[in-house]
Design a protein around this motif. Structure first.
Motif, PDB file in Angstrom:
ATOM      1  N   THR A  35       0.629  -1.230   0.167  1.00  0.00           N
ATOM      2  CA  THR A  35       0.459   0.130   0.195  1.00  0.00           C
ATOM      3  C   THR A  35       0.805   1.511   0.207  1.00  0.00           C
ATOM      4  O   THR A  35      -0.152   2.030  -0.513  1.00  0.00           O
ATOM      5  CB  THR A  35      -0.857  -0.095   1.285  1.00  0.00           C
ATOM      6  OG1 THR A  35      -0.164   0.021   1.987  1.00  0.00           O
ATOM      7  CG2 THR A  35      -1.861  -1.155   1.440  1.00  0.00           C
ATOM      8  N   LYS A  36       1.823   1.116   0.465  1.00  0.00           N
ATOM      9  CA  LYS A  36       2.934   2.606  -0.093  1.00  0.00           C
ATOM     10  C   LYS A  36       4.649   2.021  -0.058  1.00  0.00           C
ATOM     11  O   LYS A  36       4.741   0.724  -0.321  1.00  0.00           O
ATOM     12  CB  LYS A  36       3.003   2.633   1.889  1.00  0.00           C
ATOM     13  CG  LYS A  36       3.397   1.482   2.602  1.00  0.00           C
ATOM     14  CD  LYS A  36       3.327   2.833   4.487  1.00  0.00           C
ATOM     15  CE  LYS A  36       3.855   1.249   5.007  1.00  0.00           C
ATOM     16  NZ  LYS A  36       4.312   1.862   6.676  1.00  0.00           N
ATOM     17  N   PRO A  37       4.773   3.005  -0.584  1.00  0.00           N
ATOM     18  CA  PRO A  37       6.807   3.109  -0.772  1.00  0.00           C
ATOM     19  C   PRO A  37       7.366   2.358  -0.060  1.00  0.00           C
ATOM     20  O   PRO A  37       6.895   2.742   1.195  1.00  0.00           O
ATOM     21  CB  PRO A  37       6.629   4.437  -1.643  1.00  0.00           C
ATOM     22  CG  PRO A  37       5.684   4.862  -1.816  1.00  0.00           C
ATOM     23  CD  PRO A  37       4.561   4.721  -0.722  1.00  0.00           C
ATOM     24  N   PRO A  38       8.324   1.392  -0.119  1.00  0.00           N
ATOM     25  CA  PRO A  38       9.005   1.639  -1.601  1.00  0.00           C
ATOM     26  C   PRO A  38       8.263  -0.162  -1.913  1.00  0.00           C
ATOM     27  O   PRO A  38       8.429  -0.627  -3.238  1.00  0.00           O
ATOM     28  CB  PRO A  38      10.336   1.665  -1.295  1.00  0.00           C
ATOM     29  CG  PRO A  38      10.378   1.076   0.020  1.00  0.00           C
ATOM     30  CD  PRO A  38       9.749   1.527   0.820  1.00  0.00           C
ATOM     31  N   PHE A  39       7.483  -0.565  -1.343  1.00  0.00           N
ATOM     32  CA  PHE A  39       6.582  -2.070  -2.064  1.00  0.00           C
ATOM     33  C   PHE A  39       6.340  -2.126  -2.943  1.00  0.00           C
ATOM     34  O   PHE A  39       5.544  -3.571  -3.041  1.00  0.00           O
ATOM     35  CB  PHE A  39       7.196  -2.405  -0.441  1.00  0.00           C
ATOM     36  CG  PHE A  39       7.754  -2.623   0.169  1.00  0.00           C
ATOM     37  CD1 PHE A  39       9.017  -3.666   0.161  1.00  0.00           C
ATOM     38  CD2 PHE A  39       8.314  -2.302   1.692  1.00  0.00           C
ATOM     39  CE1 PHE A  39      10.786  -3.749   1.063  1.00  0.00           C
ATOM     40  CE2 PHE A  39       9.177  -2.181   2.164  1.00  0.00           C
ATOM     41  CZ  PHE A  39      10.832  -2.610   2.387  1.00  0.00           C
ATOM     42  N   ASN A  40       5.321  -1.013  -3.337  1.00  0.00           N
ATOM     43  CA  ASN A  40       4.107  -1.214  -4.216  1.00  0.00           C
ATOM     44  C   ASN A  40       4.989  -0.927  -5.385  1.00  0.00           C
ATOM     45  O   ASN A  40       4.376  -1.652  -6.618  1.00  0.00           O
ATOM     46  CB  ASN A  40       3.699  -0.053  -3.823  1.00  0.00           C
ATOM     47  CG  ASN A  40       4.075   1.718  -4.541  1.00  0.00           C
ATOM     48  OD1 ASN A  40       5.726   1.658  -4.001  1.00  0.00           O
ATOM     49  ND2 ASN A  40       3.235   2.341  -4.868  1.00  0.00           N
ATOM     50  N   ASP A  41       6.410  -1.317  -5.319  1.00  0.00           N
ATOM     51  CA  ASP A  41       7.460  -1.199  -6.851  1.00  0.00           C
ATOM     52  C   ASP A  41       7.886  -2.367  -6.741  1.00  0.00           C
ATOM     53  O   ASP A  41       8.260  -3.269  -5.850  1.00  0.00           O
ATOM     54  CB  ASP A  41       8.403  -0.001  -6.506  1.00  0.00           C
ATOM     55  CG  ASP A  41       9.315  -0.175  -8.017  1.00  0.00           C
ATOM     56  OD1 ASP A  41       8.917  -1.258  -8.522  1.00  0.00           O
ATOM     57  OD2 ASP A  41       9.080   1.262  -7.976  1.00  0.00           O
TER      58      ASP A  41
ATOM     59  N   GLY B 185      -0.429  -8.875  11.031  1.00  0.00           N
ATOM     60  CA  GLY B 185       0.158  -8.895   9.386  1.00  0.00           C
ATOM     61  C   GLY B 185      -1.753  -9.122   8.708  1.00  0.00           C
ATOM     62  O   GLY B 185      -1.562  -8.355   7.630  1.00  0.00           O
ATOM     63  N   THR B 186      -2.447  -9.559   9.729  1.00  0.00           N
ATOM     64  CA  THR B 186      -3.933  -9.440   8.888  1.00  0.00           C
ATOM     65  C   THR B 186      -4.112  -7.961   8.902  1.00  0.00           C
ATOM     66  O   THR B 186      -4.503  -7.273   7.481  1.00  0.00           O
ATOM     67  CB  THR B 186      -5.527  -9.940   9.873  1.00  0.00           C
ATOM     68  OG1 THR B 186      -5.023 -11.510   9.918  1.00  0.00           O
ATOM     69  CG2 THR B 186      -6.220 -10.482   9.743  1.00  0.00           C
ATOM     70  N   ARG B 187      -3.828  -7.108   9.690  1.00  0.00           N
ATOM     71  CA  ARG B 187      -4.004  -5.457   9.320  1.00  0.00           C
ATOM     72  C   ARG B 187      -2.860  -4.435   8.334  1.00  0.00           C
ATOM     73  O   ARG B 187      -3.929  -3.204   7.884  1.00  0.00           O
ATOM     74  CB  ARG B 187      -3.865  -4.513  11.063  1.00  0.00           C
ATOM     75  CG  ARG B 187      -5.548  -5.262  11.683  1.00  0.00           C
ATOM     76  CD  ARG B 187      -5.230  -4.811  13.258  1.00  0.00           C
ATOM     77  NE  ARG B 187      -6.452  -5.660  14.013  1.00  0.00           N
ATOM     78  CZ  ARG B 187      -6.314  -5.142  14.982  1.00  0.00           C
ATOM     79  NH1 ARG B 187      -5.784  -4.274  15.631  1.00  0.00           N
ATOM     80  NH2 ARG B 187      -7.338  -5.247  16.143  1.00  0.00           N
ATOM     81  N   GLY B 188      -2.093  -5.243   8.420  1.00  0.00           N
ATOM     82  CA  GLY B 188      -1.285  -4.758   7.418  1.00  0.00           C
ATOM     83  C   GLY B 188      -0.330  -3.597   8.075  1.00  0.00           C
ATOM     84  O   GLY B 188       0.555  -2.816   7.053  1.00  0.00           O
TER      85      GLY B 188
ATOM     86  N   SER C  10      -5.680 -10.153  -4.085  1.00  0.00           N
ATOM     87  CA  SER C  10      -6.957  -9.419  -4.014  1.00  0.00           C
ATOM     88  C   SER C  10      -8.525 -10.534  -3.310  1.00  0.00           C
ATOM     89  O   SER C  10      -8.808  -9.450  -2.489  1.00  0.00           O
ATOM     90  CB  SER C  10      -7.857  -9.658  -5.157  1.00  0.00           C
ATOM     91  OG  SER C  10      -7.691 -11.169  -5.556  1.00  0.00           O
ATOM     92  N   LEU C  11      -7.717 -11.225  -2.866  1.00  0.00           N
ATOM     93  CA  LEU C  11      -8.677 -11.850  -1.271  1.00  0.00           C
ATOM     94  C   LEU C  11      -8.843 -10.885  -0.090  1.00  0.00           C
ATOM     95  O   LEU C  11      -8.139 -10.235  -0.015  1.00  0.00           O
ATOM     96  CB  LEU C  11      -8.404 -13.665  -0.868  1.00  0.00           C
ATOM     97  CG  LEU C  11      -8.389 -14.235  -1.983  1.00  0.00           C
ATOM     98  CD1 LEU C  11      -7.954 -16.260  -1.644  1.00  0.00           C
ATOM     99  CD2 LEU C  11      -9.448 -14.444  -2.832  1.00  0.00           C
ATOM    100  N   SER C  12      -9.062 -11.500   1.094  1.00  0.00           N
ATOM    101  CA  SER C  12      -9.352 -10.919   2.077  1.00  0.00           C
ATOM    102  C   SER C  12      -8.127 -10.989   3.037  1.00  0.00           C
ATOM    103  O   SER C  12      -7.410 -12.593   3.075  1.00  0.00           O
ATOM    104  CB  SER C  12     -10.923 -11.469   2.759  1.00  0.00           C
ATOM    105  OG  SER C  12     -10.200 -12.102   3.195  1.00  0.00           O
TER     106      SER C  12
ATOM    107  N   SER D 243       0.916 -11.222   1.170  1.00  0.00           N
ATOM    108  CA  SER D 243       1.081 -10.569   1.443  1.00  0.00           C
ATOM    109  C   SER D 243       0.031  -9.479   1.437  1.00  0.00           C
ATOM    110  O   SER D 243      -1.357  -9.689   0.969  1.00  0.00           O
ATOM    111  CB  SER D 243       1.536  -9.798   0.203  1.00  0.00           C
ATOM    112  OG  SER D 243       3.495  -9.714  -0.127  1.00  0.00           O
ATOM    113  N   PHE D 244       0.056  -7.824   1.851  1.00  0.00           N
ATOM    114  CA  PHE D 244      -1.500  -7.050   2.199  1.00  0.00           C
ATOM    115  C   PHE D 244      -0.880  -6.031   1.294  1.00  0.00           C
ATOM    116  O   PHE D 244      -0.311  -5.462   0.442  1.00  0.00           O
ATOM    117  CB  PHE D 244      -0.669  -6.685   3.352  1.00  0.00           C
ATOM    118  CG  PHE D 244      -1.892  -5.577   3.849  1.00  0.00           C
ATOM    119  CD1 PHE D 244      -2.756  -6.313   4.539  1.00  0.00           C
ATOM    120  CD2 PHE D 244      -1.906  -4.104   4.046  1.00  0.00           C
ATOM    121  CE1 PHE D 244      -4.263  -5.357   4.968  1.00  0.00           C
ATOM    122  CE2 PHE D 244      -3.128  -3.229   4.240  1.00  0.00           C
ATOM    123  CZ  PHE D 244      -4.454  -3.788   4.842  1.00  0.00           C
ATOM    124  N   LYS D 245      -2.564  -6.134   0.269  1.00  0.00           N
ATOM    125  CA  LYS D 245      -2.595  -5.288  -1.319  1.00  0.00           C
ATOM    126  C   LYS D 245      -0.909  -5.363  -1.915  1.00  0.00           C
ATOM    127  O   LYS D 245      -1.719  -4.239  -2.917  1.00  0.00           O
ATOM    128  CB  LYS D 245      -3.229  -4.178  -0.250  1.00  0.00           C
ATOM    129  CG  LYS D 245      -4.136  -4.678   0.862  1.00  0.00           C
ATOM    130  CD  LYS D 245      -4.748  -3.111   0.523  1.00  0.00           C
ATOM    131  CE  LYS D 245      -6.478  -3.414   1.189  1.00  0.00           C
ATOM    132  NZ  LYS D 245      -6.967  -2.325   1.647  1.00  0.00           N
TER     133      LYS D 245
END
Length: 505
Positions: A268-274, A387-390, A416-418, A424-426
């Protein structure tokens, strides 16, 4: 007086059955089994871990299960097939009854499926079962499942140890199953007693008269109980103790490589959205160091997706797509705009050594390419919640696929699942997710093989997770324990079902 955890565990050794000499216990046909955790509950459809799953597999049964070779075999159903309209049709076995003596009928199967798929369900397989459009009952021994989309892997859903068929009139907290054993007593947090069900539908099974599960949360105490003969068998043999089991003339070890360790990301945030950053991390870690440090050499490096070697889906080149290459890792970081690295956090847990040790090796190798990680090592329940809450940047996890078909990886790859602590989170991985769906709906085996190779190629680029190491999962037992099978690959956590075939030789 202060009561310590060790005192509590040792007190468990003083249960009445433990005073009986091992020889007398074997003569009575009671297997004494060292369990690693007391089941939080025995609800048939909720995932509460592999130890609970072992108990549930013995007190319940589903339509199918797995043979010692890892192939689907009939249980409450003796056959299943696709009809001309693409629906799955299961034929129930004659003579199956629940523990209360009621016959297993198609109505019970229908009711169980509806409970799993229900809107308020917390069932582990809820998402999959919501893909069933309707359940039809042509006759009392036939179930016809009409799916919203083609589902080539649907029969394997019923091989999962969270999809049992329960008597439809069961009370909410008192599920009535049809397994080879009945639960007759338990000491909360300490032990469970099972006795053979005399109306089990397989003639001559179970071979044991009963099983006494005793909980040893401390892995060293669990191993010591096996060594001393206080128990006949244990699960999760500590990796540092496997050699001792093999060297003991009285004992034997049955181990397979199936569970694995991996790195998860918060997308959900840099840098791991890359994905370039995630790929850099995938190439930065020397997996041999994890196998040595965390598993005492009892495992092997995992440099791609966790596809079991020897299955049709395995490809040697793709299996090493994330090979150790720190120069490549640095180049990817520079390409992503992080030539000088960055600061981050790495979530694991202090409760399990394999998680902590893996995290420390990963931290060391990431530092070598400029990524400075602060280790965060809370207790396991906090790790699960965060982990569940990201609530992390990166996280170490240990898990197993649902089965050895690549569709069994959906639970860890389909971001994409809950949210769950084991995925991994989103993280954006559309090609990987699309290939999983395509493979699930394809019935031609040769085409499925190619689809899942394309899925692996997509995942190597999108990096929904980073595979680190396969780890051995071992059962230790007295050499007189016969008939038990540690199932291959990802199915190892379902091996408890074969205790119906276990006996003393």
């Amino acid at each position: 007086m202060t009561t310590t955890r060790r005192a509590i565990l040792q007190a468990g050794l003083a249960l009445p059955f433990m005073s009986m000499p091992g020889r007398a216990q074997r003569a009575s046909g009671i297997l004494r089994y060292g369990l690693s955790a007391f089941p939080p509950n025995l609800q048939p459809w909720v995932s509460t871990g592999a130890s609970a799953g072992t108990v549930k597999m013995l007190t319940n049964r589903s339509l199918v299960s797995y043979s010692s070779k890892g192939e689907l075999r009939g249980e409450l159903a003796d056959s299943w097939s696709l009809d001309g309209d693409g629906a799955w049709v299961f034929k129930l076995r004659q003579g199956c009854v629940f523990h209360n003596g009621e016959p297993v009928t198609a109505e019970d199967v229908k009711w169980s499926i509806e409970q799993i798929a229900g809107e308020k369900s917390t069932a582990y397989m809820r998402t999959q079962f919501q893909g069933i459009e309707r359940v039809e009952i042509p006759d009392p021994k036939t179930i016809r499942l009409v799916t919203k989309l083609p589902q080539a892997t649907l029969p394997s859903w019923f091989g999962n140890y969270n999809t049992f068929v329960i008597w439809r009139k069961s009370a909410p907290n008192e599920p009535v199953g049809a397994g080879p054993f009945k639960l007759i007593g338990q000491e909360r947090g300490t032990s469970l007693d099972l006795v053979a069900f005399d109306k089990f539908y397989k003639p001559g099974f179970p071979k044991l008269k009963g099983i006494k599960f005793v909980v040893y949360a401390d892995e060293n105490l669990r191993f010591a109980a096996l060594q001393s003969g206080d128990v006949d068998m244990i699960e999760y043999v500590p990796w540092q103790s496997m050699s001792a089991v093999e060297a003991d003339p009285r004992l034997k070890l049955d181990s397979v490589e199936g569970p694995f360790m991996d790195i998860l990301f918060n997308g959900t945030k840099p840098p791991f959205n890359d994905p370039r950053v995630r790929r850099a991390i995938a190439h930065a870690v020397k997996r041999d160091d994890i196998v040595k440090a965390a598993f005492f050499g009892r495992g092997k490096p995992l440099e791609g997706l966790p596809i079991v070697e020897g299955t049709p889906w395995y490809d040697k080149e793709l299996a090493h797509g994330w090979n150790y290459d720190p120069a490549r890792a640095k180049a990817l970081l520079a390409e992503a705009g992080f030539a000088n690295g960055f600061q981050s956090t790495l979530l694991a847990t202090s409760q399990f050594g394999m998680h902590k040790d893996t995290a420390e090796v990963v931290q060391q190798h990431l530092a070598a390419i400029g990524i400075q990680c602060e280790l965060q090592l809370p207790d396991w329940s906090t790790r699960v919640s965060r982990g569940t809450r990201g609530q992390y940047d990166m996280a170490i996890h240990g898990v197993s696929s649902d089965n050895n078909d690549p569709d069994g990886l959906t639970v860890v790859l389909d971001t994409s699942l809950s949210p769950t602590h084991g995925r991994s989170f989103k993280v954006d991985a559309p090609r990987t997710i699309a290939a999983l769906a395509k493979g699930r709906s394809e019935f031609d085996q040769a085409k499925r093989v190619e689809i899942y190779k394309e899925m692996q190629r997509a995942a190597l680029e999108e990096v929904p997770l980073v595979g680190l190491a396969w780890r051995s999962q071992g059962y230790g037992m007295d050499k007189r324990v016969m008939g038990f099978t540690n199932l291959p690959g990802a199915l190892t956590t379902s091996s408890g079902a074969t205790l119906e075939e276990t006996y003393f030789g």
